[in-house]
Design a protein around this motif. Structure first.
Motif, mmCIF file in Angstrom:
data_model
loop_
_atom_site.group_PDB
_atom_site.id
_atom_site.type_symbol
_atom_site.label_atom_id
_atom_site.label_comp_id
_atom_site.label_asym_id
_atom_site.label_seq_id
_atom_site.Cartn_x
_atom_site.Cartn_y
_atom_site.Cartn_z
ATOM 1 N N LEU A 16 0.719 -1.179 -0.034
ATOM 2 C CA LEU A 16 0.035 -0.021 -0.083
ATOM 3 C C LEU A 16 0.926 1.359 -0.171
ATOM 4 N N ASN A 17 2.251 1.330 0.344
ATOM 5 C CA ASN A 17 2.971 2.470 0.358
ATOM 6 C C ASN A 17 3.548 2.696 -0.879
ATOM 7 N N SER A 18 3.281 1.843 -1.935
ATOM 8 C CA SER A 18 3.848 1.943 -3.258
ATOM 9 C C SER A 18 3.334 3.477 -3.786
ATOM 10 N N PRO A 19 4.139 4.174 -4.482
ATOM 11 C CA PRO A 19 3.799 5.653 -4.709
ATOM 12 C C PRO A 19 2.585 5.435 -5.822
ATOM 13 N N LEU A 20 1.497 6.417 -6.001
ATOM 14 C CA LEU A 20 0.578 6.636 -6.661
ATOM 15 C C LEU A 20 0.926 7.386 -7.878
ATOM 16 N N SER A 58 2.124 3.970 7.028
ATOM 17 C CA SER A 58 3.228 4.880 6.223
ATOM 18 C C SER A 58 2.498 6.137 5.899
ATOM 19 N N GLN A 73 2.578 9.303 2.747
ATOM 20 C CA GLN A 73 3.073 9.990 1.773
ATOM 21 C C GLN A 73 2.710 11.410 1.491
ATOM 22 N N TYR A 75 2.420 14.585 -1.395
ATOM 23 C CA TYR A 75 2.347 15.009 -2.611
ATOM 24 C C TYR A 75 2.182 16.382 -2.881
#
Lengths: 115, 108
Positions: free
Chosen positions: A100-104, B31, B33, B35
């Motif tokens: 799930l923490n793969s980049p979108l 985690s 992120q 953007y």
């Protein structure tokens, strides 16, 4: 290489009509997301596809909204009987991995205007 | 109700100033992120933080993940007009959820 492609880039429709929005993810990406972004706002989660698993539809705002992903690639978001509050930018994103923490990787969105 | 709260919502500063924006939640993330989104485009990933207390630097941008993995901050040093945009944090739960963003304007 090609990124995520969305079509159309802009769509104007009359209240009550149905619309279909298309997303072509990056080839080989197993995960696909749909988000909605109203003017000046953040991203509202709609639906998530991961491989052959049943999609996570928990973000769809009403039963007028549905989405499919055919053959694990192209996805279509359908809005039936559109309402003015459906006006927004609809963003599609794909991701290489099931982690799930793969980049979108996002497309540039479809701007939907319901008159 | 936003799962992820970002603050401030809007920030307008002069070129050369420093700034910090925040992303908070009552839930623990596996985690997080960050953007950045520019007008007419989709968001573009800046960084992923995974470990509590982790600090990552990307040129003039410093990202920190809270020890308890419930919050994160983004600090920009000597902001430039090219930093202008919408900064979004995204937390990983069963899927990926975004905050409402901080809209940053850096004036020359």
């Amino acid at each position: 290489g090609a990124g995520v492609s969305q079509s159309p880039s802009n769509k104007v429709t009359e209240k009550g009509k149905d619309v279909e929005l298309r997303c072509d993810p990056i080839s080989g990406h197993t995960a696909l997301y749909w988000y909605r972004q109203s003017l000046g706002q953040g991203l509202e989660f709609l639906i998530y596809f991961q491989g052959n698993s049943a999609p996570d539809k928990s973000g769809l705002p009403s039963d007028r909204f549905s989405a499919e992903r055919t053959g694990g690639s192209v996805s279509t978001l359908t809005i039936q009987r559109t309402q003015q509050e459906d006006s927004a930018v609809y963003l599609c994103a794909s991701s290489l991995s099931s982690v799930l923490n793969s980049p979108l990787h996002f497309g540039n969105g479809t701007r939907l205007t319901v008159t | 109700t936003q799962l992820l709260e970002q603050s401030p919502q809007f920030l307008s500063i002069q070129e050369g100033e420093n700034l910090t924006v925040y992303c908070n939640s009552s839930s623990v993330f596996s985690s997080l992120q960050w953007y950045r989104q520019e007008p007419g485009e989709g968001p573009v990933l800046l960084v992923t933080v995974v470990t509590g207390g982790e600090v990552k630097k990307l040129k003039r941008l410093t990202f920190q993940f809270g020890d308890a993995r419930k919050d994160s901050s983004l600090h920009i040093t000597a902001a430039q007009p090219g930093d202008t945009g919408l900064y979004l944090c995204a937390g990983v739960y069963n899927d990926m959820r975004f905050g409402a963003g901080t809209r940053l304007t850096v004036k020359p």
